[in-house]
Every structure is written in structure tokens, then in C-alpha cells.
Design an enzyme around this catalytic site. Structure first.
Site, PDB file in Angstrom:
ATOM      1  CE1 TYR A  60      87.973  49.306   8.268  1.00  0.00           C
ATOM      2  CE2 TYR A  60      89.382  51.341   8.029  1.00  0.00           C
ATOM      3  CZ  TYR A  60      88.198  50.881   7.759  1.00  0.00           C
ATOM      4  OH  TYR A  60      87.018  51.437   7.303  1.00  0.00           O
TER       5      TYR A  60
ATOM      6  CG  ASP B 202      96.902  50.358   3.969  1.00  0.00           C
ATOM      7  OD1 ASP B 202      97.104  51.452   4.103  1.00  0.00           O
ATOM      8  OD2 ASP B 202      95.729  49.598   4.223  1.00  0.00           O
TER       9      ASP B 202
ATOM     10  CE  LYS C 249      94.052  57.462   8.329  1.00  0.00           C
ATOM     11  NZ  LYS C 249      92.759  57.730   8.747  1.00  0.00           N
TER      12      LYS C 249
HETATM   13  N1  HOZ Z   1      88.869  54.567   9.896  1.00  0.00           N
HETATM   14  C1  HOZ Z   1      89.157  55.556  10.800  1.00  0.00           C
HETATM   15  C2  HOZ Z   1      89.934  54.951  12.080  1.00  0.00           C
HETATM   16  N2  HOZ Z   1      90.859  54.021  11.682  1.00  0.00           N
HETATM   17  C3  HOZ Z   1      88.016  56.203  11.445  1.00  0.00           C
HETATM   18  C4  HOZ Z   1      87.807  57.524  10.447  1.00  0.00           C
HETATM   19  C5  HOZ Z   1      86.695  58.490  10.852  1.00  0.00           C
HETATM   20  O1  HOZ Z   1      85.748  58.011  11.600  1.00  0.00           O
HETATM   21  O2  HOZ Z   1      86.715  59.558  10.722  1.00  0.00           O
END
Ligand code: HOZ
Length: 438
Positions: free
Chosen positions: A153, A248, A276
Site C-alpha cells: 500500500y 516506500d 509518520k
Molecule cells: N493507512 C493507515 C494504515 N496503514 C491508516 C491510517 C488511519 O486510519 O489513520
């Protein structure tokens, strides 16, 4: 024997009311799908405050948190040095849309911490970072197609939402409606940890592939590490075929090691993407890499990329504080490793005692407890997990005040703020929860 930790009477009334209200004004009641607890069932908790290893919901319940805002909180919630940096920065205003000294210092620091990064552009999220890195690669190579791996992802840009992991996988929409056929046509899909599948795609699309993008340590179909051999062969293939290798590191950057997955695996990306931790808990992303490629970005080159709030002074102050702390405390990765290994061992011991053989994948302070007995090395093995069982386990843990990711295909994040007491409570709760679901 009466459970030491089970809370039969947890009151979540206020969260429930807020969720009903939220659903009237926000699609699905949340601003990011995984938060809605859809794959584990039940209603999401509304969080009021975080402090160290704990979060507190609006009903006053306290939880040991292993989500950590999905990765940024490597030092736990609200560490004083980040809070103070933010308080100082806010004295001078919130945004200028003009260069600041802190952006330069932050960019320099990133190049010091990650050897493959010579230049960096700050953006506001991981999604922006990955989509901009691909645009840079396309502009630099003059080629259109990219290869991504099934289950990885890279945020929600159109051309990434094809066989994607994370919430898209959890909710059963790995290839999203709204992504046009033309957009999807330029994204080719390989199998993770399978170099032959990459070679076949390159052969069938000779001289058409601009970039290969990979989570070299995946966090978004649960934690899966690339094989040493696979990642080295991938690097060589990219060199031979003049394809830009984008690693990534939105999740893994400054998390699995100071130099991210690249340091752990001993490989160098042409371009890397971050998010992050790089923002110290504020909305920040970045992409960076070889100077020669990065100079394709406007205004030094013709590839356009911009953002009103990019390099925002508040975000930079939090990010700079986080990265400076990391630079000054290299030992923190040993501490994280010790804590995370302790948790892993505890869970494995529980499994042994309960005669269960579920798979636990861990790299540093990222861990996934897969409800499958098979080894998990790629998408096909990850989806063998019993997600229904994970949902039951999640709720048993929640009742014992342990807040885990509300989806199987995500990572638990351990922080330096997790104490031995927290880890012991988690291990005991794991034992009780596993017993309760069978
Ligand atoms: N894309 C995030 C997990 N891999 C989730 C982000 C969120 O819901 O804050």
C-alpha cells in the site's frame, strides 16, 4: 480463575453517541476507513488524549496503545521534547508559505540519517510523497509504467489503488472504483518476494517501466520482510534496466532502524518516501533520493510539485525535534528491539502453552500476529489469515485495555514509552484472550 484484566463493565456510551453523530456528517463516521472497526466489528472508540504508552477515550477508559497513530509515535504519545518544540514554534505563527530555516535544517538532517538521500522535498502526507516520487521517476526516465507489488500500500493516489493493501485490502476493495482503466493500465502488479514475476513483467514491457515501488519491509498486509536475495536482485534488475527503485519508507523510515528498511536490508533506493515519524505526529511526508533525480523537480527542473502547507513551520518543528532525538540517541533502536523481542517471546510462549501455531512476523518495533499457521511471506500467504478470529481476539484484548490495530493486515507499533509492566500486561492479556476465543 477470575481474569486479572478483563473489564466486563467498560462503558463506551459517549463513543457510541459520537459515532452516531459522526456518521451524519462524515462518510462512515471516520476520516480514514480502517479506523471504523469494520473488519473487527463493533463501534470505534473516540480518543480524547494520549500520554506515553497510553490512550484515553472520551468515556475515560485507558488503553495500552499499539497503534501509535499508525506509526509516528515511536517515543509514545506527546513526548515533552516534541511538545516543547511545538509550543516554541507556535509563538512565531503557524504558516508563511515562504522558506524557513527549519526546512533547511530538517532536510539536511534527513540526508545525514538516510545515506541514499541526497536531496529531499517535504510534503504533507505519505500519499503525496509516493505519488510525487513516481511523477519524478516518470519525468526523469520519460517512461510511463510502474511496477508495484500485490498487497503493498502506497497511499491512495489513483494509480496505487490496484491490488493494494491496508484498509483497501481489509475492506475488500483492493482495486478501488473511481480509478480509471487508463490509470490502472500503467500500474503493473508483481508478486512480493518473487523475482521471476518482476522479470516477466519487465520482459513483457521492455523499456517502458519508469519505476518499481516497494515497501521493502511491508507493513500494510501485516509485517512481511523482503528476502535478502529478492531485494538485492531487485536492485540489480533496476540498475540493468534503468528503472528507478523507489523504497516506500513511510512506515519503516526511522522506525525499523535509523536508516529504515534500507539499513536493515543493506540496499539503497534511488528514491525513498517518508511520512509518520518524519513529522513527529504532525501531518508530514517527504520524498528524496539521488540529487540527479531530485533536481528534475520544479523549480530546478520541469516536473511540477507544490503545496501551500509543505514545510509548514509547526510540522517541521515537531519533525525536526523527532529526528534530532533519533540522531542523538542511536541506542533507542536497541531499546525498541529489546522491548519488541520481549513481547514477541511472550506471545510465542503463550502460543506454545495453548498448543497453537499462529504466525508472528516482527521486524524491530513492528509486529503482526497473523491468524494462520502458515509462514507469511507474501500476499497469498497473508490472506490465509482468519480475519474473523482476529476480530474476536481484538475485542478480547480491548476488553483487557489493550488497543490493537482494528484490522488483521496492519502492524502493532511498539514505542520507547512501553514499560515492562505494559508488556507484561499485554502478554498476560494475550494468553487470556486467546483462551477466550476458542
Ligand atoms: N493507512 C493507515 C494504515 N496503514 C491508516 C491510517 C488511519 O486510519 O489513520
Amino acid at each position: 480463575m477470575q481474569s486479572k484484566y478483563l473489564k466486563y463493565t467498560m462503558n463506551i456510551e459517549k463513543s457510541k453517541q459520537l459515532f452516531e453523530e459522526a456518521k451524519k456528517y462524515i462518510p462512515g463516521g471516520v476520516n480514514s476507513p480502517v479506523r471504523a472497526f469494520k473488519s473487527v466489528g463493533g463501534d470505534p472508540l473516540f480518543i480524547k488524549k494520549g500520554d506515553g504508552s497510553k490512550i484515553y477515550d472520551v468515556d475515560g477508559n485507558e488503553f495500552i496503545d499499539y497503534v501509535g497513530s499508525w506509526g509516528p509515535h515511536i517515543f509514545g504519545h506527546n513526548p515533552s521534547f516534541i511538545k516543547n518544540a511545538l509550543l516554541n514554534a507556535i509563538e512565531n505563527g503557524t504558516s508563511f508559505g515562504a522558506p524557513t530555516e527549519l526546512e533547511v535544517k530538517t532536510a539536511k538532517l534527513i540526508t545525514e540519517l538516510v545515506p541514499s538521500v541526497e536531496m529531499v522535498r517535504m510534503v504533507n502526507s505519505g500519499t503525496e510523497a509516493t505519488m510525487s516520487a513516481v511523477r519524478a521517476a516518470r519525468g526523469y526516465t520519460g517512461k510511463d509504467k510502474i511496477i508495484k507489488f500485490e498487497g503493498c500500500y502506497h497511499g491512495h493516489a489513483d494509480f496505487f489503488l490496484i491490488k493494494a493493501g491496508s484498509g483497501a485490502l481489509t475492506l475488500g476493495i483492493p482495486t478501488s472504483p473511481g480509478v480509471t482503466k487508463n490509470n490502472a493500465a500503467d500500474t503493473l502488479i508483481s508478486d512480493f518476494n518473487n523475482i521471476e514475476s518482476v522479470k516477466n513483467l519487465i520482459k513483457a514491457n521492455k523499456n517502458e517501466i519508469a519505476a518499481i515501488i516497494i515497501e521493502a519491509i511491508v507493513g500494510n498486509m501485516g509485517v512481511i520482510k523482503a528476502d535478502d536475495r529478492f531485494i538485492k536482485e531487485l536492485r540489480t534488475l533496476c540498475d540493468e534496466e534503468k528503472i528507478i527503485l523507489i523504497i516506500d519508507e513511510v512506515m519503516t523510515g526511522f522506525r525499523v532502524a535509523k536508516g529504515g528498511a534500507q539499513e536493515v536490508l543493506g540496499v539503497k533506493a534511488d528514491l525513498s518516501t517518508f511520512g509518520k515519524i518524519i513529522g513527529g505526529g504532525l501531518p508530514v511526508g517527504a520524498f528524496g533520493g539521488k540529487k540527479e533525480i531530485m533536481e528534475i523537480i520544479a523549480p530546478s527542473g520541469p516536473v511540477y510539485q507544490a503545496g501551500t502547507l509543505s514545510g509548514n513551520p509547526l510540522a517541521m518543528s515537531a519533525g525536526y525535534a523527532a529526528l534530532s532525538y533519533i540522531k542523538d540517541h542511536p541506542n533507542l533502536y536497541n531499546e525498541l528491539e529489546e522491548k519488541s523481542a520481549y513481547l514477541e517471546e511472550g506471545i510465542k510462549e503463550n502460543l506454545k502453552n495453548l498448543k497453537r501455531k499462529f504466525t508472528l512476523n516482527r521486524v524491530g518495533s513492528m509486529l503482526t500476529f497473523f491468524f494462520t499457521e502458515e509462514e507469511v511471506t507474501d500476499f497469498n500467504s497473508a490472506v490465509k489469515s482468519d480475519t474473523r478470529l482476529y476480530g474476536k481476539y481484538f475485542h478480547e484484548m480491548l476488553k483487557r485495555e489493550i488497543y490493537l490495530p482494528p484490522a488483521q493486515f496492519e502492524a502493532f507499533f511498539i514505542s520507547t514509552a512501553h514499560s515492562k509492566g505494559d508488556l507484561d500486561k499485554t502478554i498476560e492479556s494475550n494468553f487470556e484472550s486467546l483462551k477466550a476465543i476458542f
